[in-house]
Design a protein around this motif. Structure first.
Motif, PDB file in Angstrom:
ATOM      1  N   LEU A  92     -25.716   0.000  40.312  1.00  0.00           N
ATOM      2  CA  LEU A  92     -25.619  -1.308  40.953  1.00  0.00           C
ATOM      3  C   LEU A  92     -26.073  -1.255  42.406  1.00  0.00           C
ATOM      4  CD1 LEU A  92     -24.707  -4.170  40.185  1.00  0.00           C
ATOM      5  CD2 LEU A  92     -22.449  -3.596  41.085  1.00  0.00           C
ATOM      6  N   VAL A  93     -25.962  -0.090  43.027  1.00  0.00           N
ATOM      7  CA  VAL A  93     -26.411   0.104  44.408  1.00  0.00           C
ATOM      8  C   VAL A  93     -27.432   1.237  44.423  1.00  0.00           C
ATOM      9  CG1 VAL A  93     -24.411  -0.843  45.604  1.00  0.00           C
ATOM     10  CG2 VAL A  93     -24.318   1.494  44.767  1.00  0.00           C
ATOM     11  N   PHE A  94     -28.364   1.177  43.489  1.00  0.00           N
ATOM     12  CA  PHE A  94     -29.335   2.254  43.272  1.00  0.00           C
ATOM     13  C   PHE A  94     -30.031   2.680  44.556  1.00  0.00           C
ATOM     14  CE2 PHE A  94     -33.821   3.375  42.528  1.00  0.00           C
ATOM     15  CZ  PHE A  94     -33.646   4.549  41.812  1.00  0.00           C
ATOM     16  N   ASP A  95     -30.439   1.723  45.383  1.00  0.00           N
ATOM     17  CA  ASP A  95     -31.199   2.050  46.597  1.00  0.00           C
ATOM     18  C   ASP A  95     -30.366   2.828  47.612  1.00  0.00           C
ATOM     19  OD1 ASP A  95     -33.465   0.762  45.604  1.00  0.00           O
ATOM     20  OD2 ASP A  95     -32.794  -1.181  46.367  1.00  0.00           O
ATOM     21  N   GLU A  96     -29.049   2.808  47.473  1.00  0.00           N
ATOM     22  CA  GLU A  96     -28.183   3.532  48.393  1.00  0.00           C
ATOM     23  C   GLU A  96     -27.681   4.852  47.812  1.00  0.00           C
ATOM     24  OE1 GLU A  96     -25.385   1.067  50.817  1.00  0.00           O
ATOM     25  OE2 GLU A  96     -25.935  -0.513  49.397  1.00  0.00           O
ATOM     26  N   MET A  97     -28.032   5.144  46.571  1.00  0.00           N
ATOM     27  CA  MET A  97     -27.604   6.398  45.951  1.00  0.00           C
ATOM     28  C   MET A  97     -28.298   7.585  46.590  1.00  0.00           C
ATOM     29  SD  MET A  97     -27.564   5.464  41.867  1.00  0.00           S
ATOM     30  CE  MET A  97     -27.075   7.139  41.392  1.00  0.00           C
ATOM     31  N   SER A  98     -27.585   8.709  46.677  1.00  0.00           N
ATOM     32  CA  SER A  98     -28.173   9.930  47.221  1.00  0.00           C
ATOM     33  C   SER A  98     -29.237  10.468  46.272  1.00  0.00           C
ATOM     34  CB  SER A  98     -27.078  10.987  47.415  1.00  0.00           C
ATOM     35  OG  SER A  98     -27.643  12.264  47.650  1.00  0.00           O
ATOM     36  N   ASP A  99     -30.334  10.950  46.833  1.00  0.00           N
ATOM     37  CA  ASP A  99     -31.391  11.539  46.014  1.00  0.00           C
ATOM     38  C   ASP A  99     -30.909  12.800  45.305  1.00  0.00           C
ATOM     39  OD1 ASP A  99     -33.150   9.555  46.764  1.00  0.00           O
ATOM     40  OD2 ASP A  99     -34.025  10.719  48.410  1.00  0.00           O
ATOM     41  N   ALA A 100     -29.844  13.410  45.817  1.00  0.00           N
ATOM     42  CA  ALA A 100     -29.310  14.631  45.213  1.00  0.00           C
ATOM     43  C   ALA A 100     -28.461  14.336  43.978  1.00  0.00           C
ATOM     44  CB  ALA A 100     -28.479  15.402  46.236  1.00  0.00           C
ATOM     45  N   ASN A 101     -28.142  13.075  43.762  1.00  0.00           N
ATOM     46  CA  ASN A 101     -27.318  12.698  42.625  1.00  0.00           C
ATOM     47  C   ASN A 101     -28.174  12.695  41.361  1.00  0.00           C
ATOM     48  OD1 ASN A 101     -25.707  11.410  40.704  1.00  0.00           O
ATOM     49  ND2 ASN A 101     -24.884   9.926  42.159  1.00  0.00           N
ATOM     50  N   PRO A 102     -27.856  13.534  40.364  1.00  0.00           N
ATOM     51  CA  PRO A 102     -28.695  13.580  39.155  1.00  0.00           C
ATOM     52  C   PRO A 102     -28.751  12.264  38.411  1.00  0.00           C
ATOM     53  CG  PRO A 102     -26.620  14.751  38.816  1.00  0.00           C
ATOM     54  CD  PRO A 102     -26.711  14.457  40.276  1.00  0.00           C
ATOM     55  N   ILE A 103     -27.729  11.430  38.578  1.00  0.00           N
ATOM     56  CA  ILE A 103     -27.726  10.124  37.927  1.00  0.00           C
ATOM     57  C   ILE A 103     -28.877   9.266  38.444  1.00  0.00           C
ATOM     58  CG2 ILE A 103     -26.395   7.975  37.668  1.00  0.00           C
ATOM     59  CD1 ILE A 103     -23.853   9.681  37.787  1.00  0.00           C
ATOM     60  N   LYS A 104     -29.245   9.449  39.703  1.00  0.00           N
ATOM     61  CA  LYS A 104     -30.309   8.631  40.283  1.00  0.00           C
ATOM     62  C   LYS A 104     -31.638   8.889  39.597  1.00  0.00           C
ATOM     63  CE  LYS A 104     -32.254   6.917  44.588  1.00  0.00           C
ATOM     64  NZ  LYS A 104     -32.157   6.869  46.064  1.00  0.00           N
ATOM     65  N   ASN A 105     -31.913  10.132  39.224  1.00  0.00           N
ATOM     66  CA  ASN A 105     -33.183  10.450  38.572  1.00  0.00           C
ATOM     67  C   ASN A 105     -33.314   9.738  37.229  1.00  0.00           C
ATOM     68  OD1 ASN A 105     -33.936  12.198  40.666  1.00  0.00           O
ATOM     69  ND2 ASN A 105     -32.857  13.918  39.728  1.00  0.00           N
ATOM     70  N   VAL A 106     -32.233   9.755  36.445  1.00  0.00           N
ATOM     71  CA  VAL A 106     -32.256   9.089  35.144  1.00  0.00           C
ATOM     72  C   VAL A 106     -32.358   7.579  35.325  1.00  0.00           C
ATOM     73  CG1 VAL A 106     -30.992   8.717  32.988  1.00  0.00           C
ATOM     74  CG2 VAL A 106     -30.926  10.955  34.098  1.00  0.00           C
ATOM     75  N   THR A 107     -31.616   7.066  36.285  1.00  0.00           N
ATOM     76  CA  THR A 107     -31.633   5.630  36.552  1.00  0.00           C
ATOM     77  C   THR A 107     -33.018   5.169  36.994  1.00  0.00           C
ATOM     78  OG1 THR A 107     -29.308   5.724  37.218  1.00  0.00           O
ATOM     79  CG2 THR A 107     -30.551   3.781  37.876  1.00  0.00           C
ATOM     80  N   ALA A 108     -33.668   5.960  37.825  1.00  0.00           N
ATOM     81  CA  ALA A 108     -35.014   5.613  38.295  1.00  0.00           C
ATOM     82  C   ALA A 108     -35.983   5.535  37.123  1.00  0.00           C
ATOM     83  CB  ALA A 108     -35.490   6.647  39.309  1.00  0.00           C
ATOM     84  N   ARG A 109     -35.847   6.458  36.191  1.00  0.00           N
ATOM     85  CA  ARG A 109     -36.718   6.448  35.010  1.00  0.00           C
ATOM     86  C   ARG A 109     -36.498   5.179  34.184  1.00  0.00           C
ATOM     87  NH1 ARG A 109     -35.671  11.272  33.682  1.00  0.00           N
ATOM     88  NH2 ARG A 109     -34.126  10.971  32.031  1.00  0.00           N
ATOM     89  N   TYR A 110     -35.249   4.806  34.030  1.00  0.00           N
ATOM     90  CA  TYR A 110     -34.926   3.588  33.272  1.00  0.00           C
ATOM     91  C   TYR A 110     -35.445   2.343  33.989  1.00  0.00           C
ATOM     92  CZ  TYR A 110     -32.007  -0.280  31.557  1.00  0.00           C
ATOM     93  OH  TYR A 110     -31.562  -1.487  31.080  1.00  0.00           O
ATOM     94  N   ILE A 111     -35.208   2.244  35.285  1.00  0.00           N
ATOM     95  CA  ILE A 111     -35.637   1.073  36.043  1.00  0.00           C
ATOM     96  C   ILE A 111     -37.154   0.920  35.994  1.00  0.00           C
ATOM     97  CG2 ILE A 111     -35.830   0.094  38.361  1.00  0.00           C
ATOM     98  CD1 ILE A 111     -33.024   1.157  38.926  1.00  0.00           C
ATOM     99  N   ARG A 112     -37.888   2.024  36.168  1.00  0.00           N
ATOM    100  CA  ARG A 112     -39.353   1.963  36.127  1.00  0.00           C
ATOM    101  C   ARG A 112     -39.839   1.467  34.767  1.00  0.00           C
ATOM    102  NH1 ARG A 112     -39.087   6.988  38.976  1.00  0.00           N
ATOM    103  NH2 ARG A 112     -39.434   8.101  36.997  1.00  0.00           N
ATOM    104  N   ALA A 113     -39.243   1.990  33.700  1.00  0.00           N
ATOM    105  CA  ALA A 113     -39.658   1.591  32.356  1.00  0.00           C
ATOM    106  C   ALA A 113     -39.362   0.117  32.107  1.00  0.00           C
ATOM    107  CB  ALA A 113     -38.948   2.466  31.322  1.00  0.00           C
ATOM    108  N   TYR A 114     -38.197  -0.346  32.542  1.00  0.00           N
ATOM    109  CA  TYR A 114     -37.801  -1.741  32.341  1.00  0.00           C
ATOM    110  C   TYR A 114     -38.703  -2.681  33.144  1.00  0.00           C
ATOM    111  CZ  TYR A 114     -34.512  -5.580  31.401  1.00  0.00           C
ATOM    112  OH  TYR A 114     -33.923  -6.742  30.974  1.00  0.00           O
TER     113      TYR A 114
END
Length: 379
Positions: A261-283
């Motif tokens: 919900l606050v993807f742009d504020e997530m730490s780049d070190a958080n592994p969840i951000k990498n998966v979320t970025a992949r989903y957002i790009r695809a969507y």
């Protein structure tokens, strides 16, 4: 954790079929639409085996949900089901799921669909944060904000009841008094009476347990009646529609939800951000806009199935009870699976498997969801 590539088992000769149940129309369409859209982004093959997805819309209606579950199982002979979008619909189909022995990866909020584990719920898994994980974060914020008196208003259905069962114990443990309890229906157009009773109890804060757009109603009514205290909401409002409908009346809301919900504020070190970025790009590539977090619950369901299918293929062919049972067993053994909403460690006793990494404290500021942090208090 990465998915090991491999060839399909010699037993795997039929196509895998996965049903998807959504409420893409009706009062909870803000939840169901991104979930329906996300189905097209799920893996089309795993371990050399193709996957067919069959999506049915229930319109938020429990009777249709039951009919759809039967259709997916009896007509389409699915090996697993993702969904549905709402807690009442999920609870309604549990007996059908158990009798047919078809794994269900639920995308609803209430932990009542997976707890307590029994013969029925052993076939059900869940990719949304459990009620207690969300409620604990919100009560911890109340403690830091020096809240002493809390009012409650929530849906008069299993979603609201789940939080109402949890809240008194958590509040008492933290020396906070529950001073008023009110309920309303998802389809109600007014809660003025309930709001006035809440205000008369003089709470420092009000906890709202509702979903999507209908969750705006009690908050807007409280503000219209002059209430100035904290208002807490759950992860079930994690959609831009909540802000669009509520406008200035939802400014300052405190909620607990997944970091997407606050993807742009997530730490780049958080592994969840990498998966979320992949989903957002695809969507965004397919639909032209960023998905609501409810779609991520469907995406995470696909991830869990993606990891579980290879082991299941070794024990039976798709379309058989042996495969469905093996798929259920494999889902139950998944460890440190990174999704958009959290990291899953599933056990026989815990078919959700999410921990504190799956939640953040969030507020609404200037018309946007903003990270609040576990140690901060909204002003």
């Amino acid at each position: 954790m990465s998915l090991a590539a491999g060839l399909a088992s010699p037993h795997a000769t039929a196509q895998i079929k996965i049903g998807a149940m959504v409420s893409a129309t009706g009062p909870t369409s803000a939840i169901g639409i991104p979930q329906r859209n996300t189905v097209s982004l799920l893996p089309s093959s795993v371990a050399g085996q193709t996957i067919e997805y069959i999506t049915l819309d229930d319109g938020g209606d429990t009777t249709r949900a039951v009919q759809n579950a039967k259709q997916l199982i009896q007509q389409h002979k699915v090996d697993a089901i993702i969904g549905p979008s709402t807690t009442p619909n999920a609870l309604a189909i549990l007996p059908i799921i158990a009798e047919a022995k078809v794994p269900l990866v639920s995308t609803v909020g209430s932990q009542a669909v997976v707890e307590p584990q029994d013969a029925t719920k052993r076939w059900v898994f869940k990719t949304t944060q459990n009620d207690d994980l969300i409620a604990e974060a919100l009560v911890s914020h109340m403690v830091r904000a020096k809240v002493k008196r809390v009012g409650y208003i929530g849906f008069n259905d299993p979603f609201g009841e789940g939080f109402l069962k949890l809240l008194p114990g958590l509040l008492t443990k933290n020396r906070i008094e529950l001073v008023a309890t009110e309920k309303y229906a998802r389809t109600d157009q007014s809660v003025t009476g309930q709001a006035l009773k809440l205000i008369a109890a003089k709470p420092d804060a009000v906890f709202v347990a509702a979903v999507g757009g209908p969750a705006v109603l009690p908050q807007a009514t409280l503000r219209d009646q002059g209430y100035k205290g904290f208002i807490y909401q759950t992860h079930a409002i994690a959609t831009q529609d909540f802000i669009k409908i509520g406008g200035a009346k939802v400014e300052g809301t405190v909620l607990a939800a997944g970091g997407m919900l606050v993807f742009d504020e997530m730490s780049d070190a958080n592994p969840i951000k990498n998966v979320t970025a992949r989903y957002i790009r695809a969507y965004e590539k397919v639909y032209g806009n960023r998905p609501a977090t409810f779609g991520a619950n469907t995406y995470d369901s696909g991830i869990l199935l993606q990891y579980a299918i290879p082991d299941a293929l070794k024990k039976g062919a798709p379309g058989t009870e042996a495969f469905r049972t093996a798929l259920r067993d494999s889902l139950e053994a998944q460890k440190e699976i990174v999704g958009c909403q959290g990291i899953f460690n599933i056990t026989p006793a815990n078919h959700n498997g999410m921990d504190k990494r799956a939640r953040d404290l969030i507020t609404i500021k200037d018309g946007k969801f903003r990270l609040l942090g576990e140690s901060k208090v909204a002003l």
